[in-house]
Design a protein around this motif. Sequence first.
Motif, mmCIF file in Angstrom:
data_model
loop_
_atom_site.group_PDB
_atom_site.id
_atom_site.type_symbol
_atom_site.label_atom_id
_atom_site.label_comp_id
_atom_site.label_asym_id
_atom_site.label_seq_id
_atom_site.Cartn_x
_atom_site.Cartn_y
_atom_site.Cartn_z
ATOM 1 N N UNK A 1 0.844 -1.195 0.000
ATOM 2 C CA UNK A 1 0.000 0.000 0.000
ATOM 3 C C UNK A 1 0.875 1.239 0.000
ATOM 4 N N UNK A 2 0.309 2.322 -0.549
ATOM 5 C CA UNK A 2 1.042 3.583 -0.586
ATOM 6 C C UNK A 2 1.278 4.099 0.826
ATOM 7 N N UNK A 3 2.460 4.580 1.064
ATOM 8 C CA UNK A 3 2.816 5.098 2.384
ATOM 9 C C UNK A 3 2.288 6.521 2.542
ATOM 10 N N UNK B 1 9.145 7.073 4.851
ATOM 11 C CA UNK B 1 9.141 5.851 5.666
ATOM 12 C C UNK B 1 9.967 4.754 5.001
ATOM 13 N N UNK B 2 10.731 4.047 5.804
ATOM 14 C CA UNK B 2 11.598 2.992 5.284
ATOM 15 C C UNK B 2 10.739 1.823 4.808
ATOM 16 N N UNK B 3 11.094 1.270 3.651
ATOM 17 C CA UNK B 3 10.343 0.144 3.103
ATOM 18 C C UNK B 3 10.573 -1.112 3.917
ATOM 19 N N UNK B 4 9.517 -1.895 4.057
ATOM 20 C CA UNK B 4 9.640 -3.186 4.719
ATOM 21 C C UNK B 4 10.393 -4.151 3.825
ATOM 22 N N UNK B 5 10.926 -5.257 4.375
ATOM 23 C CA UNK B 5 11.625 -6.237 3.522
ATOM 24 C C UNK B 5 10.772 -6.726 2.357
#
Length: 822
Positions: A376-378, A383-387
Motif C-alpha cells: 500500500x502507498x505510504x 518511511x523505510x520500506x519493509x523487507x
Amino acid sequence: MVDVIPEHIKDVWDRWNIRGAIILSLTLQAILICFSPLRKRTPRRLLIMLVWSSYLLADWSANFAVGLISKNQGKELKKDDPPQDKKLMALWAPFLLLHLGGPDTITAFALEDNALWLRHVFGLVFQAIAGVYVVLQSIPNSLWLIILLVFISGTIKYLERTTALYSASLDKFRDSMIQAPDPGPNYAKLMEEYKAKKEARLPTKIILIDEPDKENRPKKLVHPAQASEKRKEKSKLTDLEIAQYAYKFFNTFKGLVVNLIFSFRERDESLEIFENLTDPEEALRIIEVELGFLYDALFTKVAVLHTVIGTISRVVASGTLVAAFILFHKKPNKGSEFHPADVVVTYTLFAVGLALDLISILLFLFSDWTCAALSSLKDDPDEVLSPKDQFFNWLLSLRKLSWTMQECNKEGDDKCSKHEVLTTGFFLRRWCGSINVFNFLAYATNAEVARIHDARGKLRRYAWTAFTYPFEKLSFIIQTLGGWVPKLINAVHRRISHKVNETSRKHPWARSTIYPFYFGFLSRIPHFIKFVWDKFSDFFDISDMLDMVYKTLFVHGEPMTKELWAFMFNELKYKSKFGDSPENAKRISLARGQWTLRDNLPEDADMEKLVGYVTNFDYDQSLLMWHIATELCYQQEETIPEGYAKSKHYSNREFSKIISDYVMYLLIMQPGLMSEVAGIGKIRFRDTMAEADKFFHRRHIENVRDVKIASKTILDVSSDIDPMGVKGDRSKSVLFDASRLAKDLRQLEERYGKDKWEILSKVWVELLCYAACHCDSTAHVEQLSRGGELINFVWLLMAHFGLTDQFQINKGDARAKLIIGK
C-alpha cells in the motif's frame, strides 16, 4: 468395394487417435501459456495468428478427445488390447477438463469472447457429465481416487475461466463499478418543512453548504516531491510506487472502458498527482502498468486469482493435482496393468500439467498485480520500506524502461538531433514500445522509407532488409505487369483488328469466316477473363487485401523517444490548466488544431487563415491535408528563425514528422482506432492518391521514387486559387490544399519569424488527442492485446489530466440546509 482409406491406416488411427488427441490438446495448452503473454508486447501477425489458432483449437481438441474416450469406453475390446486400458483412459477425461479450463495467461482472445461466459457454464456441465460417464463405464477402477483428485482440479480451473469471462464481460464489468444508488437530500421533507415555516411567518431560507467530507476528505496522495526538503534530491517515484499509483488509478479509471462518469474528486486526485510528477517518464511508466492491469482484467484470469476465493481455489487445484501425481507415481505394477505407451502418455500429462501449473504460479507471484495489491502507498514517503516492499521494488526495477541515446539517421550533422530511444528488452517490456508510421508521399512515389531513429542492431537491420526485399520486388513486378499487360493486350488487339478488317475488305471469304470468329469470340476472351477476375476479386476482396499487403511494405516502426513523450505530456499538462470546468475540458478535448493555432500564432498574423484549414474541413480531410503539408515542409531546405535554438527546432521538426506519419498509419492501417472517419478517410485517401498518380505521370516523375523531387514538383504548382473553386467538390482529393497550407506555413515563418515546426508539432498533438478521445473505448482495449499503440497512452493520459467529457466536475459538492432566522 474399394476402401478409400487403407486398412492399416485405419488400424493406426484406431490405436492412436485418443493418444494423439490428448497430446495435441496438451501441446496447445503449452503454446497458449508460453506465447499468449507475448501478444501484449508485439503486434507481429505471425505470433497473433499462432495464439489465435491455438486458442480456437484448444477447446475443439479437448472436446474431441473426450468424445473419443466416451466412444471407446462403450466399445468392445479387441483381442490385442490390454484388458485394463479403459481404466487408465478414464483418468485422461478429467485432464481434458483441466485443459478446457485454459491457462491463466489467456481466457479471451477478443472482448467478444467474454460475452460467451454462459456458453462455458453449459460446457462445464456437459463436460462434467461426460467425465462422470467415462469414469462410471470404467468401474470398478483402482484409479478412482486419482481420477477424483484430477477431476476436482479440472473443475476448479474451468470455474476460474468461466468466472473470469463472466466478470470481464462488459455488462458485468460495468455493474461491478456502479455504486449504490444515491437519491440525494430528501427534497420532499425539506420542502414540507420550508412551507410550514413560511406559513408560520418565520424568516426562513435555504442555503447550500459544502459537503462535510469536502473539507475533511481522506488524506490525499502525497507525491514524494512534496514530502519533505530531505527528499528533494530523491524526488522520483520508486518502482513500487509506480505500480501502486497505477493500481489505484486502474481501479478508478477502468470505468472508461464502459463509459462511466467520474466525480470531481477522482479528477482532482489524478490531476494533482500527474501535475506534480517531476519527470514525464514517470507518467509513461504509470500508464503502461495501468494499461497492463486493464489487459489482465479483461483477457486473463489474473483479476479472479487475486481475490481471496481465487487464491484458495488455486491452492486447492494445484494441491490436488500434485497429490494425484504422487498417488499415481507410487501405484505399483503400472507397467504390467497398463499399456506402456499409455503410461508414458499419463506421465506426460502429469509432468506437463505440473510444469504449466508451476509457470502459472510463478507468473502470478511475480506479476505487477501481486506487487501492487499486496502493498500500500505510504502516508509518509520518507518511511523505510519493509523487507517485503523492498523485494517488490527490486522485482519491479527489473522491468524498468531502458533508454539509449541515438542520433537521427540520414539527416546530416546540420539536421541532427540526439534523442533517447526506448530499448527495453522484449521479455521485459509491457507494450511494443514503438510507433508505426506510414507516409503518403513515400507510398505514392514508391520511395524507400527512411527511418528517423533505428534502435535495431545491424544484424537485425540487414536480416529485415533481406526478408522484405523479395516481397518488394514481387510487388513491383505485379504492379508493373498490372499496368503493362492491359496495354499489351490492347496493342495486340488493335494490330490484329486492323489486319482482320483489311483482309475482310479484300476477301469475301474472310468476311464470313475470320471476321465473325475473331470479333465474335477471340477478341472477347480477354474481356471475359477480366470480368471473371473482377467478380472473383470483389467476392473475396482480393484487391483490397493485396493493396493492404502492399501498403504494409511502407510501414515501419519508430522507437518511442523520451523527448517525444515529454513533449506530448507537457502539452497536455499545459492544457489541463484551462480545463477547470466541464465545459472547458470538453472544448479542449473537441479541439483538433484550432485551439493550438489561436494560442500560438502571432497576434498580427492572419490567424483565421490558418485556423480555416481546420475549421473549414472535416477531421479526416484535415488529417490528410496536414499530413501532406507536413511532409512538403519536411522535404524543403531548412531555415531556423532567429532566436530559436537549433536543437529545439529540429526536435519539433522530428516530432511533427513522427506524429504526422503515425496518425496517417492509424487512418489507413488501423481504421478500427479511427472508426469515426474510417470510411470517408479511405475514400479521400484514394482520391488524393489518384490525383497524385495523374500529376506525377503528367510531370514524368512516376518512376523517380524520390519524395524530395515529388514534393518540389507539387510546390512548384501555382495555388493562388482555392482548388475547390477550380475542381468542384466531386473529388475528395486534398493534394493541392496541402500545398497551399505548406506555402502559408512557410510564409508565416518568413514574415513573422515564427518557427513553423513549433506550431506543426503542437497541432499534431492536438489532432492525435482528438482521435484518442473520439475512439471507441473498446477499440483501445482491444489494441492492448495486439502490442498496444501510442494512442492508447494518449487516451489514458488525457483522462488523468481531466481532458475528457466523462467528469462531472461541479456536481455533488454541496448540500442544502434550512436556515430559520430569529
